[in-house]
Design an enzyme around this catalytic site. Structure first.
Site, short mmCIF file in Angstrom:
data_model
loop_
_atom_site.label_atom_id
_atom_site.label_comp_id
_atom_site.label_asym_id
_atom_site.label_seq_id
_atom_site.Cartn_x
_atom_site.Cartn_y
_atom_site.Cartn_z
N PHE A 244 -74.37 -102.55 -88.75
CA PHE A 244 -74.36 -102.34 -87.30
C PHE A 244 -74.00 -100.91 -86.91
O PHE A 244 -73.73 -100.64 -85.74
CB PHE A 244 -73.38 -103.32 -86.63
CG PHE A 244 -73.78 -104.76 -86.83
CD1 PHE A 244 -74.76 -105.35 -86.05
CD2 PHE A 244 -73.20 -105.52 -87.84
CE1 PHE A 244 -75.14 -106.67 -86.24
CE2 PHE A 244 -73.58 -106.84 -88.05
CZ PHE A 244 -74.56 -107.42 -87.25
N THR B 257 -82.36 -104.38 -92.44
CA THR B 257 -82.63 -105.39 -91.42
C THR B 257 -83.89 -106.14 -91.81
O THR B 257 -84.97 -105.54 -91.88
CB THR B 257 -82.81 -104.71 -90.05
OG1 THR B 257 -81.63 -103.95 -89.78
CG2 THR B 257 -83.04 -105.72 -88.94
N VAL C 15 -78.53 -95.37 -93.54
CA VAL C 15 -77.62 -96.48 -93.83
C VAL C 15 -77.08 -96.40 -95.26
O VAL C 15 -75.86 -96.51 -95.49
CB VAL C 15 -78.33 -97.83 -93.58
CG1 VAL C 15 -77.55 -98.99 -94.17
CG2 VAL C 15 -78.51 -98.04 -92.09
N LYS D 106 -88.62 -101.26 -83.56
CA LYS D 106 -89.20 -102.10 -84.63
C LYS D 106 -88.53 -103.47 -84.69
O LYS D 106 -89.18 -104.46 -85.00
CB LYS D 106 -89.14 -101.39 -85.98
CG LYS D 106 -87.80 -101.41 -86.65
CD LYS D 106 -87.89 -100.94 -88.10
CE LYS D 106 -86.51 -100.81 -88.74
NZ LYS D 106 -85.70 -102.01 -88.83
N ASN E 244 -79.63 -106.41 -81.79
CA ASN E 244 -80.46 -105.28 -81.34
C ASN E 244 -81.35 -105.66 -80.16
O ASN E 244 -81.54 -104.86 -79.23
CB ASN E 244 -81.32 -104.77 -82.51
CG ASN E 244 -80.54 -103.77 -83.35
OD1 ASN E 244 -79.38 -103.48 -83.06
ND2 ASN E 244 -81.15 -103.24 -84.40
N ARG F 219 -87.39 -90.78 -84.74
CA ARG F 219 -88.28 -91.94 -84.83
C ARG F 219 -88.38 -92.62 -83.46
O ARG F 219 -87.37 -92.96 -82.87
CB ARG F 219 -87.75 -92.92 -85.91
CG ARG F 219 -87.94 -92.38 -87.31
CD ARG F 219 -87.40 -93.33 -88.37
NE ARG F 219 -85.98 -93.15 -88.60
CZ ARG F 219 -85.30 -93.72 -89.60
NH1 ARG F 219 -85.92 -94.54 -90.45
NH2 ARG F 219 -84.02 -93.50 -89.76
N CYS G 163 -84.48 -98.31 -84.96
CA CYS G 163 -84.12 -99.74 -85.01
C CYS G 163 -84.66 -100.56 -83.84
O CYS G 163 -85.43 -101.49 -84.06
CB CYS G 163 -82.61 -99.87 -85.08
SG CYS G 163 -81.96 -99.27 -86.64
N GLY H 167 -82.75 -94.61 -67.71
CA GLY H 167 -83.22 -93.42 -68.42
C GLY H 167 -84.67 -93.54 -68.86
O GLY H 167 -85.44 -94.36 -68.33
#
Ligand SMILES: NC(=O)c1ccc[n+]([C@@H]2O[C@H](COP(=O)([O-])OP(=O)(O)OC[C@H]3O[C@@H](n4cnc5c(N)ncnc54)[C@H](O)[C@@H]3O)[C@@H](O)[C@H]2O)c1
Length: 440
Positions: free
Chosen positions: A155, A121, A11, A269, A214, A334, A266, A259
């Protein structure tokens, strides 16, 4: 404007570079010495399409600087963005230590009136904590400097981060000062050529907006995965159902692919942190808890299909994996579903050969570090040699329309586990494959 961006990760680096592209003087700070050393030389520590060119251009035009030194980075700064990580803490809440440490540095070293913008965030109420820490440091310095705290959640999507930042759907500004809102609008105006898309609101609502967005997207994914699991049991095809429901404008086609579950830095968490925020404030968020539970199970659905096909003990079997990153166009692993699938297969004795266009280094150095029985290869077809089946886990473009003849000739037996339903448009049975998909 003179800007500082604290935290030079996905970010921070993207935001700083895009602001520099618009003519601002931007200094990106990071505590990671190695990262800054590389960035100063024009070496980009992450893979993000289009980022390298922009960074090099802005370094050359002297609009973009990198430093580990907060004093240098904050000198003369008018706006300081906090874009450090807010990882999951031990109890699942967002760990604010990096945000608060960045705030402390700002309080200690700011040289003029500054707007402190939280881009990380963070839980509702974090801006108040940031404000308190900065004021405490200013008091210790006997300084009368003024500052504003603004919430400006980000975003952007990894893999399309530059495009998203340059053409945002909206810029949310949570502020309680008119001066700050005006300055933020000046800063972002160059990104809106056709019409402005600012949404100003109070600080707490801005902080909440990011989590709500999110959690909503994660819920759409888990919902569709749940529908897919039901489809499998009743003889329906989740892909046909997806097309059937997506055509309803109120539902839409985005985020309803069945899937192997969501991953990344993001959603996992943030869904967890929102759950913690709600519980801490006396509310039991049943739907958000279920979103996470469905996702945790979904990550293993493809491994379970492999077990059903080959048996509980996978000793002696070898699987070729296509895709390690949590989604295409990024090297970010991650919380990637691949971590869970591969660990499950290896724990049952299987051998793995893996290929990913960008994430192999991340796998080797961090997320699958030290794992035995995995080898990494340089071409997607090399994973198939001596493998009992192909397992597709990330929908990179280069996997979309492969040479099925080659796949068939290289695999020991023509079996595909398609964890992203990449091949629903191909008749793999007709091509002689045994194919297992989610929701079919
Ligand atoms: N990655 C995304 O797609 C995305 C999208 C929107 C929002 N966010 C949010 O933005 C924030 C940053 O995420 P990211 O993915 O860029 O994280 P990241 O881990 O890629 O980068 C964070 C950087 O901050 C640095 N850092 C930590 N403490 C510091 C300090 N005190 N001073 C200076 N640097 C420090 C770290 O060394 C690291 O380089 C998080 O809160 C995340 O939830 C991320």
């Amino acid at each position: 404007m003179n800007l500082t961006v604290i935290g030079s990760g996905y970010v921070g680096l993207v935001s700083g570079t895009c602001f520099a592209e618009m003519g601002n003087k931007v200094t990106c700070i990071d505590i990671n010495l190695e990262k800054i050393k590389k960035l100063k030389k024009g070496i980009i520590p992450i893979f993000e399409p289009g980022l390298e060119n922009l960074v090099l251009k802005s370094i050359k035009s002297k609009n973009l600087f990198f430093t580990n030194d907060f004093e240098e980075g904050l000198n003369n700064s008018e706006i300081a963005f906090i874009a450090v990580g807010t990882p999951m803490g031990e109890d699942g809440s967002a760990d604010l230590q990096y945000v608060l440490s960045a705030a402390k540095s700002i309080g200690q070293l700011m040289t003029k009136r500054i707007i402190v913008v939280n881009k990380s965030t963070v839980p509702v109420g974090s801006a108040d904590q940031v404000r308190k820490i900065i004021q405490k440091e200013l008091d210790l310095r006997n300084s009368n400097l003024k500052f504003d705290v603004v919430s400006n959640p980000e975003f952007l999507k990894e893999g399309a981060a530059i495009r998203d930042f340059m053409n945002p759907d909206r810029v949310v500004i949570g502020a309680d000062s008119k001066i700050a809102v005006k300055k933020m609008k000046q800063l972002y105006s160059p990104f809106f050529r056709t019409r402005e898309r600012f949404i100003d609101m109070d600080i707490r609502s801005a902080e909440m907006t990011k989590y709500a967005a999110n959690a909503m997207l994660a819920t759409k994914i888990s919902y569709m995965n749940e529908i897919a699991n039901i489809c499998e049991r009743v003889g329906a095809d989740a892909n046909q159902v997806r097309i059937g429901i997506g055509s309803d404008q109120r539902i839409g086609y985005d985020f309803i692919y069945p899937g192997v579950g969501y991953g990344g830095s993001c959603f996992p968490k943030d869904v967890k942190a929102l759950t913690k925020i709600a519980i801490k404030n006396g509310y039991n968020p049943k739907l958000i808890i279920a979103t996470e539970e469905v996702n945790n199970l979904q990550k293993l659905v493809i491994a379970n299909k492999i077990v059903n096909r080959f048996g509980e003990d996978l000793t002696g079997y070898s699987f070729g994996i296509w895709g390690l990153s949590f989604k295409p166009e990024t090297d970010d692993m991650r919380e990637a579903p691949a971590i869970y699938v591969i660990n499950e297969l290896v724990s049952r004795g299987a051998k793995i050969k893996a290929y990913d266009p960008k994430a192999v280094r991340e796998a080797k150095e961090h997320y699958l570090k030290g794992l035995k029985n995995i080898t990494y290869v340089k071409s997607k077809y090399d994973v198939l040699i001596e493998s009992d089946a192909l397992v597709l886990l990330t929908e990179w473009k280069e996997f979309r329309s492969p040479d099925f003849g080659m796949i068939k000739s290289l695999l020991k037996s023509p079996i595909i586990f398609d964890g992203r339903n990449q091949y629903y448009a191909f008749d793999l049975k007709e091509k002689g494959f045994e194919c297992y998909q989610i929701g079919k």
